[in-house]
Motif scaffolding. Sequence first.
Motif, PDB file in Angstrom:
ATOM      1  N   SER A 152       0.857  -1.177   0.000  1.00 45.53           N
ATOM      2  CA  SER A 152       0.000   0.000   0.000  1.00 45.53           C
ATOM      3  C   SER A 152       0.897   1.233   0.000  1.00 45.53           C
ATOM      4  O   SER A 152       1.308   1.702   1.053  1.00 45.53           O
ATOM      5  CB  SER A 152      -0.881  -0.024   1.258  1.00 45.53           C
TER       6      SER A 152
ATOM      7  N   LEU B  98       0.337   7.865  -0.792  1.00 43.93           N
ATOM      8  CA  LEU B  98      -0.042   8.692  -1.945  1.00 43.93           C
ATOM      9  C   LEU B  98       0.791   9.974  -2.041  1.00 43.93           C
ATOM     10  O   LEU B  98       0.721  10.842  -1.169  1.00 43.93           O
ATOM     11  CB  LEU B  98      -1.535   9.025  -1.865  1.00 43.93           C
TER      12      LEU B  98
ATOM     13  N   THR C   3      -4.072   7.767  -6.879  1.00 41.46           N
ATOM     14  CA  THR C   3      -5.015   8.873  -7.109  1.00 41.46           C
ATOM     15  C   THR C   3      -4.284  10.214  -7.087  1.00 41.46           C
ATOM     16  O   THR C   3      -4.533  11.069  -6.235  1.00 41.46           O
ATOM     17  CB  THR C   3      -6.122   8.837  -6.026  1.00 41.46           C
TER      18      THR C   3
ATOM     19  N   GLY D  17      -4.880  -1.207   0.287  1.00 43.36           N
ATOM     20  CA  GLY D  17      -4.949   0.087   0.986  1.00 43.36           C
ATOM     21  C   GLY D  17      -6.063   0.957   0.426  1.00 43.36           C
ATOM     22  O   GLY D  17      -6.683   0.625  -0.596  1.00 43.36           O
ATOM     23  N   PHE D  18      -6.312   2.080   1.110  1.00 41.49           N
ATOM     24  CA  PHE D  18      -7.360   3.010   0.699  1.00 41.49           C
ATOM     25  C   PHE D  18      -6.747   4.309   0.182  1.00 41.49           C
ATOM     26  O   PHE D  18      -5.747   4.773   0.720  1.00 41.49           O
ATOM     27  CB  PHE D  18      -8.240   3.382   1.903  1.00 41.49           C
ATOM     28  N   GLU D  19      -7.358   4.860  -0.854  1.00 34.55           N
ATOM     29  CA  GLU D  19      -7.031   6.227  -1.290  1.00 34.55           C
ATOM     30  C   GLU D  19      -8.347   6.949  -1.524  1.00 34.55           C
ATOM     31  O   GLU D  19      -9.138   6.520  -2.375  1.00 34.55           O
ATOM     32  CB  GLU D  19      -6.208   6.213  -2.581  1.00 34.55           C
ATOM     33  N   ASP D  20      -8.586   8.012  -0.821  1.00 31.88           N
ATOM     34  CA  ASP D  20      -9.855   8.757  -0.933  1.00 31.88           C
ATOM     35  C   ASP D  20     -11.059   7.815  -0.878  1.00 31.88           C
ATOM     36  O   ASP D  20     -12.034   7.992  -1.607  1.00 31.88           O
ATOM     37  CB  ASP D  20      -9.882   9.561  -2.250  1.00 31.88           C
ATOM     38  N   GLY D  21     -10.980   6.805  -0.033  1.00 32.14           N
ATOM     39  CA  GLY D  21     -12.089   5.864   0.126  1.00 32.14           C
ATOM     40  C   GLY D  21     -12.076   4.689  -0.839  1.00 32.14           C
ATOM     41  O   GLY D  21     -12.715   3.676  -0.573  1.00 32.14           O
TER      42      GLY D  21
ATOM     43  N   SER E 172     -10.886   1.344  -2.252  1.00 35.45           N
ATOM     44  CA  SER E 172     -10.156   0.263  -1.590  1.00 35.45           C
ATOM     45  C   SER E 172      -9.552  -0.646  -2.647  1.00 35.45           C
ATOM     46  O   SER E 172     -10.279  -1.269  -3.427  1.00 35.45           O
ATOM     47  CB  SER E 172     -11.130  -0.521  -0.715  1.00 35.45           C
TER      48      SER E 172
ATOM     49  N   VAL F 213      -7.376  -7.710  -0.125  1.00 35.19           N
ATOM     50  CA  VAL F 213      -7.280  -6.474   0.667  1.00 35.19           C
ATOM     51  C   VAL F 213      -6.182  -6.411   1.745  1.00 35.19           C
ATOM     52  O   VAL F 213      -5.938  -5.354   2.303  1.00 35.19           O
ATOM     53  CB  VAL F 213      -8.646  -6.016   1.294  1.00 35.19           C
TER      54      VAL F 213
ATOM     55  N   GLU G 155      -7.016   2.621   9.132  1.00 34.88           N
ATOM     56  CA  GLU G 155      -6.075   3.219   8.182  1.00 34.88           C
ATOM     57  C   GLU G 155      -6.253   4.740   8.084  1.00 34.88           C
ATOM     58  O   GLU G 155      -5.276   5.478   8.022  1.00 34.88           O
ATOM     59  CB  GLU G 155      -6.278   2.556   6.816  1.00 34.88           C
TER      60      GLU G 155
ATOM     61  N   LYS H 152      -3.510   7.572   8.845  1.00 30.96           N
ATOM     62  CA  LYS H 152      -3.116   8.520   7.796  1.00 30.96           C
ATOM     63  C   LYS H 152      -3.136   9.958   8.302  1.00 30.96           C
ATOM     64  O   LYS H 152      -2.316  10.772   7.934  1.00 30.96           O
ATOM     65  CB  LYS H 152      -4.113   8.452   6.639  1.00 30.96           C
TER      66      LYS H 152
ATOM     67  N   ASP I  92      -6.478  12.449   0.267  1.00 28.03           N
ATOM     68  CA  ASP I  92      -5.371  11.753   0.945  1.00 28.03           C
ATOM     69  C   ASP I  92      -4.000  12.230   0.464  1.00 28.03           C
ATOM     70  O   ASP I  92      -3.042  11.463   0.500  1.00 28.03           O
ATOM     71  CB  ASP I  92      -5.475  10.241   0.701  1.00 28.03           C
TER      72      ASP I  92
END
Lengths: 291, 270
Positions: A18, A21, A57, A219-223, A225, A246, B18, B22, B267
Amino acid sequence: MINCDNFFIMKIALAQISPKLGDMNHNFRMHIDYIQKAKKKNVDLLVFPELSLTGYTLKDMVEEIALDPHTDPLFKKLKGLSSEISFVVGFVEEKEKGLYVNSAAFFSHGKIAHIHRKIYLPTYGMFEELKFFGQGKNFHTFPTPFGKAGMLICYDFLHISSSYLLFVGGSELIIAISAAPGRGFSDDEGYASTRMWELMGEAVSRFFQSFVIYCNRVGFEDGKSFAGGSFIYNPGGQLVAKSPYVDEDFLVKNIDLEEIRRFRKYRPYRRDEKPEITLEAFKRIVAKYED
Amino acid sequence: MKINPAFAEKLLTRFIKEELSKFHFKKGILGLSGGLDSTICVYLAVRAIGPKNVVVLIMPYKDTFGRDVQDAMDIARRLKLKPCVINISPMVDAYYTKHPTDNRILKGNKMARERMSILYDFSEREKALILGTSNKTELLLGYGTIHGDMACAINPLGDLYKTQIRQLARHLKIPEKILKKKPTAGLWTGQTDEGELGLSYAKIDKILFQLADLRKSKKEVISEGFPKQDVEKIIRLIKGSEFKRHLPPIPKISARTVGHDFLYPYDRDR
């Protein structure tokens, strides 16, 4: 690698990571850690996911984080590290001044053996890659210490023609790196959309008789997944190894490159393929295209 | 509409963990109403980061909803949390003494924003990130108070319809009495969401699923047997609440403008 009369074992590792960003330095350190870890396990080829050095992203960060692979100091270090182990990383490349592409680099023997530039840039629903990236122009196969390989980036792999072109180009290893977000519930563990990637992996490996090495991220980026579930299929369409969905993972697996010969002897799809007929048919079809 | 609740639990707890990490928060904070959504959210938060890192506020208005307060206290006790109870009556009443109204919706919105204001104050005091509790049904219908209960830092339940939250609730084994409660925004005594919307969540969610998830047209949904007036009502609610799902528009004058072409991820550098 172990090369004997009737088998040729290579060790592959998939880093289902992950990335942070937009934080190149953090991600670079993470890459170094994985490369060291893989070296200790005598891995021959280590694969990172799409945009592994930058995160996915990026939006307007694309132009801030882009680099020239031939002059960038971090890439110089990566080249140095590739003298004993080969690896694939994802990054933003400034191909020409002001032209940014989503790229994958194959490092081997202290050099960059090949760069693939993503051709199919998803721009629909939650995706907006065409807004920020230029497109690649070609699918190439290239020699590696393990045989001929071809690289694809994420949505490239969902277009069957991409893998077909690599197959016709003689690929034995198809390496697809991905940052695929999960979508939809499934009765099984993981996202419904994961099945799409596995189905493609199975079909491509079986009918194009290549190893398919798919490394996705988590991992998550701006929600969003990222779904994980990286995998390796052998040239007979059989699943060799799979990472969990995940969760972060470091998957290490031996594959036998002799299987390529074995499956191709058994069903000579490659020998019998007729790209010239496909080409002529394409020319006729495309000539009739209208607006 | 069917979800895999074990996977949803895994994903949402991971999301909470997470996101906190962050944004360099150890703790999360949320308002507990005694209803289903905030109960699910606090269960997930406790599983994600442990009871010591979950701050809960119970914010009743007078004693109108005594049972809900008791239920919220009970949930907190079960999860080994020490809730902070703050009665919002003095603040809300002080305002309405000066600017009286009989409009229940105005009062309900004011209460929701009072709770928001306290949550943000406690977020800073406790260094805790605010977890929202709006579900997908509410977000699509705009059934929430803008800058009130819709305000938060992250929204773990925002992609689950109310009926899907019920599936998750059974998996998380939340007390039956919470599951059986009629959903209410708590705007006034006896108010229920389904009464106010004029449709049950079961019906609403089935139609929303067709329109939003399956991208079907109004015509297609009606032809599948859903009552025309229900489908039209839901489409009207979705369209009428678009503003609640966006940041306010900025008139573009310069070469690069926030929201138009100054585009960075939430993010960024996280």
